[in-house]
Write a protein that holds these residues in place. Structure first.
Motif, PDB file in Angstrom:
ATOM      1  N   LEU A   1      40.019  52.150  40.642  1.00  0.00           N
ATOM      2  CA  LEU A   1      38.676  51.975  40.326  1.00  0.00           C
ATOM      3  C   LEU A   1      37.570  52.422  41.535  1.00  0.00           C
ATOM      4  O   LEU A   1      36.668  52.902  41.203  1.00  0.00           O
ATOM      5  CB  LEU A   1      38.265  50.647  39.585  1.00  0.00           C
ATOM      6  N   GLY A   2      37.817  51.617  42.543  1.00  0.00           N
ATOM      7  CA  GLY A   2      36.998  51.938  43.654  1.00  0.00           C
ATOM      8  C   GLY A   2      37.076  53.720  43.821  1.00  0.00           C
ATOM      9  O   GLY A   2      35.933  54.058  44.163  1.00  0.00           O
TER      10      GLY A   2
ATOM     11  N   GLN B   1      35.920  45.450  38.684  1.00  0.00           N
ATOM     12  CA  GLN B   1      36.520  45.215  39.828  1.00  0.00           C
ATOM     13  C   GLN B   1      36.637  43.837  40.286  1.00  0.00           C
ATOM     14  O   GLN B   1      37.595  43.361  40.611  1.00  0.00           O
ATOM     15  CB  GLN B   1      35.953  46.198  41.037  1.00  0.00           C
ATOM     16  N   ASN B   2      35.603  43.202  40.077  1.00  0.00           N
ATOM     17  CA  ASN B   2      35.517  41.552  40.421  1.00  0.00           C
ATOM     18  C   ASN B   2      36.399  41.178  39.529  1.00  0.00           C
ATOM     19  O   ASN B   2      36.997  40.100  39.801  1.00  0.00           O
ATOM     20  CB  ASN B   2      33.952  41.277  40.178  1.00  0.00           C
ATOM     21  N   GLU B   3      36.482  41.181  38.164  1.00  0.00           N
ATOM     22  CA  GLU B   3      37.087  40.691  37.233  1.00  0.00           C
ATOM     23  C   GLU B   3      38.709  41.014  37.316  1.00  0.00           C
ATOM     24  O   GLU B   3      39.619  40.109  37.097  1.00  0.00           O
ATOM     25  CB  GLU B   3      36.833  41.039  35.722  1.00  0.00           C
ATOM     26  N   LEU B   4      39.136  42.073  38.223  1.00  0.00           N
ATOM     27  CA  LEU B   4      40.319  42.272  38.443  1.00  0.00           C
ATOM     28  C   LEU B   4      40.805  41.228  39.520  1.00  0.00           C
ATOM     29  O   LEU B   4      42.029  40.925  39.642  1.00  0.00           O
ATOM     30  CB  LEU B   4      40.659  43.819  38.535  1.00  0.00           C
ATOM     31  N   PHE B   5      39.999  40.995  40.340  1.00  0.00           N
ATOM     32  CA  PHE B   5      40.252  39.941  41.385  1.00  0.00           C
ATOM     33  C   PHE B   5      40.499  38.767  40.766  1.00  0.00           C
ATOM     34  O   PHE B   5      41.441  37.760  40.975  1.00  0.00           O
ATOM     35  CB  PHE B   5      39.292  39.862  42.498  1.00  0.00           C
ATOM     36  N   ASP B   6      39.628  38.290  39.748  1.00  0.00           N
ATOM     37  CA  ASP B   6      39.850  37.137  38.762  1.00  0.00           C
ATOM     38  C   ASP B   6      41.292  37.228  38.087  1.00  0.00           C
ATOM     39  O   ASP B   6      42.213  36.316  38.182  1.00  0.00           O
ATOM     40  CB  ASP B   6      38.883  37.088  37.708  1.00  0.00           C
ATOM     41  N   LEU B   7      41.564  38.383  37.587  1.00  0.00           N
ATOM     42  CA  LEU B   7      42.881  38.566  37.034  1.00  0.00           C
ATOM     43  C   LEU B   7      44.191  38.266  37.971  1.00  0.00           C
ATOM     44  O   LEU B   7      45.271  37.737  37.704  1.00  0.00           O
ATOM     45  CB  LEU B   7      42.985  40.005  36.303  1.00  0.00           C
ATOM     46  N   GLY B   8      43.889  38.963  39.025  1.00  0.00           N
ATOM     47  CA  GLY B   8      45.147  38.802  40.276  1.00  0.00           C
ATOM     48  C   GLY B   8      44.904  37.433  40.706  1.00  0.00           C
ATOM     49  O   GLY B   8      46.472  36.883  40.910  1.00  0.00           O
ATOM     50  N   ALA B   9      44.076  36.512  40.724  1.00  0.00           N
ATOM     51  CA  ALA B   9      43.964  35.153  40.931  1.00  0.00           C
ATOM     52  C   ALA B   9      44.780  34.496  39.822  1.00  0.00           C
ATOM     53  O   ALA B   9      45.583  33.463  40.157  1.00  0.00           O
ATOM     54  CB  ALA B   9      42.624  34.473  41.211  1.00  0.00           C
ATOM     55  N   ASP B  10      44.514  34.960  38.447  1.00  0.00           N
ATOM     56  CA  ASP B  10      45.352  34.218  37.401  1.00  0.00           C
ATOM     57  C   ASP B  10      46.687  34.569  37.368  1.00  0.00           C
ATOM     58  O   ASP B  10      47.579  33.559  37.512  1.00  0.00           O
ATOM     59  CB  ASP B  10      44.527  34.889  36.100  1.00  0.00           C
ATOM     60  N   LEU B  11      47.111  35.830  37.767  1.00  0.00           N
ATOM     61  CA  LEU B  11      48.564  36.128  37.527  1.00  0.00           C
ATOM     62  C   LEU B  11      49.251  35.636  38.859  1.00  0.00           C
ATOM     63  O   LEU B  11      50.234  35.222  38.893  1.00  0.00           O
ATOM     64  CB  LEU B  11      48.682  37.753  37.805  1.00  0.00           C
ATOM     65  N   SER B  12      48.648  35.332  39.869  1.00  0.00           N
ATOM     66  CA  SER B  12      49.302  34.787  41.147  1.00  0.00           C
ATOM     67  C   SER B  12      49.373  33.017  40.908  1.00  0.00           C
ATOM     68  O   SER B  12      49.928  32.422  42.010  1.00  0.00           O
ATOM     69  CB  SER B  12      48.700  34.980  42.340  1.00  0.00           C
TER      70      SER B  12
END
Length: 189
Positions: A45-46, A66-77
């Motif tokens: 996306l970048g 892109q910010n929400e994907l960082f949220d999703l990464g935090a969720d998944l981790s």
């Protein structure tokens, strides 16, 4: 904001990494594969955003995603636990926003008459790449669930809807459908 003095921890030298809980796992673990693919989709996306500055509305939506994907990464981790509090999780309103924006973009596009190739404008091509990587992240999340690993309830729905959103965004970035490249079945036989 977290300030790091060193970028390396040496934990990965032996093939291990840590989840957000501190639990050490293999870098090949399904959960790591899932959030790694999300990170890769974010990088795609970048690249797409290098070509969306002329479309302020789409560019702003992609920046938010892109910010929400960082949220999703935090969720998944962070594997869900019954006693969790203050854990960053994807929420239904994020999925619903994607749906509303996807529907609004799709209404302005001509109906699909054929399969389209992942091509056209630079923005569209990069959005198609992000879409395929998002689908890979979705498949990794499904494998995680099938292996008995819990996920936050909105995480998989967000990935599924995001890949749909990126498909429509790519059509939109293809001059609102005018620059789409259609598949010609059996054209090279």
């Amino acid at each position: 904001m977290v300030t790091l003095n060193k970028i390396y921890t040496r934990t990965g030298d032996g093939g291990a990494t840590r989840l957000a809980t501190g639990e050490q796992v293999s870098k090949a673990a399904l959960r790591v594969e899932a959030y790694g693919a999300v990170d890769e989709a974010n990088a795609c996306l970048g690249l797409a955003r290098l070509h969306t500055s002329e479309d302020a509305e789409l560019d702003a939506a992609l920046a938010r995603i892109q910010n929400e994907l960082f949220d999703l990464g935090a969720d998944l981790s962070t594997p869900p636990r019954p006693d969790e509090t203050n854990i960053l999780r994807m929420v239904d309103s994020q999925v619903e926003r994607l749906e509303r924006e996807l529907d609004a973009m799709n209404e302005a596009l001509p109906p699909l008459a054929s399969f389209i190739l992942p091509a056209g404008t630079p923005a569209a091509a990069h959005l198609h790449l992000a879409r395929t990587v998002t689908r890979r992240a979705e498949r990794a999340a499904v494998r995680l669930i099938e292996a008995g690993e819990p996920l936050g309830p909105a995480a998989l729905r967000y990935l599924n809807r995001l890949s749909d959103y990126l498909f429509v965004a790519a059509r939109h970035a293809n001059d609102r459908g005018a620059s789409e490249v259609f598949w010609t079945s059996g054209a090279t036989r």
